[in-house]
Design an enzyme around this catalytic site. Structure first.
Site, PDB file in Angstrom:
ATOM      1  N   HIS A  19       0.828  -1.216   0.000  1.00 17.86           N
ATOM      2  CA  HIS A  19       0.000   0.000   0.000  1.00 17.86           C
ATOM      3  C   HIS A  19       0.859   1.262   0.000  1.00 17.86           C
ATOM      4  O   HIS A  19       0.492   2.280   0.573  1.00 17.86           O
ATOM      5  CB  HIS A  19      -1.022  -0.017   1.153  1.00 17.86           C
ATOM      6  CG  HIS A  19      -2.079  -1.049   0.925  1.00 17.86           C
ATOM      7  ND1 HIS A  19      -3.239  -0.780   0.241  1.00 17.86           N
ATOM      8  CD2 HIS A  19      -2.101  -2.372   1.212  1.00 17.86           C
ATOM      9  CE1 HIS A  19      -3.954  -1.900   0.154  1.00 17.86           C
ATOM     10  NE2 HIS A  19      -3.271  -2.875   0.721  1.00 17.86           N
ATOM     11  N   SER A 108      -1.911 -11.210  -8.070  1.00 19.68           N
ATOM     12  CA  SER A 108      -2.012 -10.340  -9.226  1.00 19.68           C
ATOM     13  C   SER A 108      -2.353 -11.026 -10.528  1.00 19.68           C
ATOM     14  O   SER A 108      -1.736 -10.782 -11.564  1.00 19.68           O
ATOM     15  CB  SER A 108      -0.696  -9.607  -9.402  1.00 19.68           C
ATOM     16  OG  SER A 108      -0.885  -8.320  -9.062  1.00 19.68           O
ATOM     17  N   SER A 110      -4.820 -10.278 -12.096  1.00 15.77           N
ATOM     18  CA  SER A 110      -5.341  -9.198 -12.948  1.00 15.77           C
ATOM     19  C   SER A 110      -4.226  -8.566 -13.779  1.00 15.77           C
ATOM     20  O   SER A 110      -4.367  -8.400 -14.989  1.00 15.77           O
ATOM     21  CB  SER A 110      -5.980  -8.084 -12.128  1.00 15.77           C
ATOM     22  OG  SER A 110      -6.716  -8.574 -11.083  1.00 15.77           O
ATOM     23  N   ASP A 155       1.779  -3.974  -9.396  1.00 17.62           N
ATOM     24  CA  ASP A 155       1.620  -5.289 -10.022  1.00 17.62           C
ATOM     25  C   ASP A 155       2.087  -5.279 -11.482  1.00 17.62           C
ATOM     26  O   ASP A 155       2.728  -6.209 -11.956  1.00 17.62           O
ATOM     27  CB  ASP A 155       0.155  -5.729  -9.958  1.00 17.62           C
ATOM     28  CG  ASP A 155      -0.424  -5.575  -8.568  1.00 17.62           C
ATOM     29  OD1 ASP A 155       0.361  -5.635  -7.607  1.00 17.62           O
ATOM     30  OD2 ASP A 155      -1.646  -5.380  -8.451  1.00 17.62           O
TER      31      ASP A 155
HETATM   32  C1  GLA Z   1      -2.881  -4.453  -4.998  1.00 13.92           C
HETATM   33  C2  GLA Z   1      -2.803  -3.320  -6.003  1.00 13.92           C
HETATM   34  C3  GLA Z   1      -1.407  -2.694  -6.003  1.00 13.92           C
HETATM   35  C4  GLA Z   1      -0.959  -2.344  -4.588  1.00 13.92           C
HETATM   36  C5  GLA Z   1      -1.207  -3.509  -3.632  1.00 13.92           C
HETATM   37  C6  GLA Z   1      -0.955  -3.135  -2.187  1.00 13.92           C
HETATM   38  O1  GLA Z   1      -2.078  -5.524  -5.383  1.00 13.92           O
HETATM   39  O2  GLA Z   1      -3.112  -3.784  -7.285  1.00 13.92           O
HETATM   40  O3  GLA Z   1      -1.396  -1.579  -6.840  1.00 13.92           O
HETATM   41  O4  GLA Z   1      -1.578  -1.173  -4.144  1.00 13.92           O
HETATM   42  O5  GLA Z   1      -2.527  -3.996  -3.719  1.00 13.92           O
HETATM   43  O6  GLA Z   1       0.396  -2.930  -1.976  1.00 13.92           O
END
Ligand code: GLA
Length: 344
Positions: A19, A108, A110, A155
């Site tokens: 975050h 991730s 996505s 990501d």
């Molecule tokens: C998700 C979001 C990222 C990042 C993380 C937390 O994976 O896609 O952009 O903010 O949460 O670190």
């Protein structure tokens, strides 16, 4: 024009720095070997015909009229729509999507999908690959503007810039990406799914992002990167805790890079635990199933374990020393190469 193109986009693990991306901070992710493959074959009909092979679901739309949609379809339409917005004449195609990275597990899937889609479509449309940072931004707009998740660039950069046996120190203020050796020796990194699926668009993710923006505004700084712990003392709760997490997490990324340089895995484990405590207590994104998964890793003998990714479910990351048996269901992860066109 090529007749076909296949691209692979890896998922990612974030070692530390959670975050922080949308707060102009620091993070230390790596690409993993699991990911999404997109096979594209040219069709001359001016349409996209897509098949999500793992779900056995289809989508079909006209390239002249790309509209938003839900679920995986939203990513396909968004990838096409954003390429078009960037001035690229996307060729009509049959797309087959398949993946080895679990959906909603915080690895991730996505970004892996966006990146693989964009690379396959560019290659099929015979367009040279643009700068990878620009591609990361384009893929992130797919998520922000088409899927409704206000995620940062973590990501997409991890998926596009991954390197074997290296993590990436990303500075989200300068967008500098610096590879850092991740030589684990006898140690292993594992992820353990909490069993609770999360989606960024539907969780408290957007709310956390808004809280950080408000905290920065109330402290009179452009982003939380410019804030100090002292400044957070004049903020009301929960803004003060949210900002404290981000400020201390940036520091933990710096300390983790230093620990890796010294190959000090005990210190790395301590930092993972400290990151988890901060994400649970200050950022409030943990859940009972995540806590259970962390406890299982710690009980097994992990040097450190923490919630990973957006939170509110998803996977836990743990660092295990030699000789420790991972809890059942845990999967080993290693840093692998970034996204690429594998055939055209
Ligand atoms: C998700 C979001 C990222 C990042 C993380 C937390 O994976 O896609 O952009 O903010 O949460 O670190």
């Amino acid at each position: 024009m090529p007749n076909q193109a296949t691209a692979f986009g890896p998922g990612r693990v974030n070692l530390i720095g959670e975050h922080t991306d949308y707060n102009a901070g620091l993070a230390l992710p790596f690409a993993i070997s699991e990911g999404v493959t997109v096979r594209a074959a040219a069709n001359r009909g001016g349409r996209i015909e897509a098949l999500a092979a793992d779900l056995d679901e289809r989508d079909s739309f006209d390239l002249a009229e790309v509209e938003a949609s839900d679920g995986w379809r939203g990513f396909v339409r968004g990838a096409v729509g954003e390429l078009q917005r960037a001035g690229i004449a996307v060729a009509g195609a049959e797309l087959e999507l398949s993946g080895t990275v679990p959906r909603g597990a915080g690895l991730s899937s996505s970004a892996a999908l966006e990146v693989a889609l964009v690379l396959a479509l560019l290659s099929l449309s015979d367009v040279a690959e643009p700068d990878r940072l620009d591609l990361a931004k384009l893929c992130s707009r797919v998520e922000n503007d088409w899927v409704g998740a206000q995620t940062g660039l973590l990501d997409q950069i991890a998926s596009l810039f991954g390197e074997r046996d290296r993590a990436l120190r990303i500075d989200f203020r300068s967008l500098e990406v610096e590879p850092v050796d991740l030589e684990l020796g006898d140690f292993t990194l594992v992820v353990l799914d909490s069993g609770e699926e999360h989606t960024h668009a539907g969780s408290g993710y957007n709310e956390r992002r808004a809280e950080c923006a408000q905290a920065a505004e109330e402290m009179g700084v452009p982003t939380l990167r410019e804030a100090t712990l002292e400044m957070t003392e004049r903020l009301p709760e929960p803004l003060s805790s949210r900002a404290r997490h981000v400020i201390t997490e940036n520091e933990r990324v710096r300390e983790a890079v230093a620990a890796l340089e010294r190959r000090d895995m005990v210190e790395l484990g301590r930092l993972l635990d400290a990151s988890h405590a901060s994400l649970r207590d200050c950022y409030a994104i943990s859940t009972p199933s995540v806590e259970k998964a962390v406890a299982r890793c710690k009980d097994a003998g992990a040097l450190g374990a923490r919630i990973m990714g957006g939170g509110f479910g998803g996977s836990v990351l743990a660092l295990l020393p030699a000789g420790v048996v991972a809890p059942s269901g845990a999967v080993e992860v290693r840093p692998g190469p970034g996204a690429q066109v594998v055939a055209s």
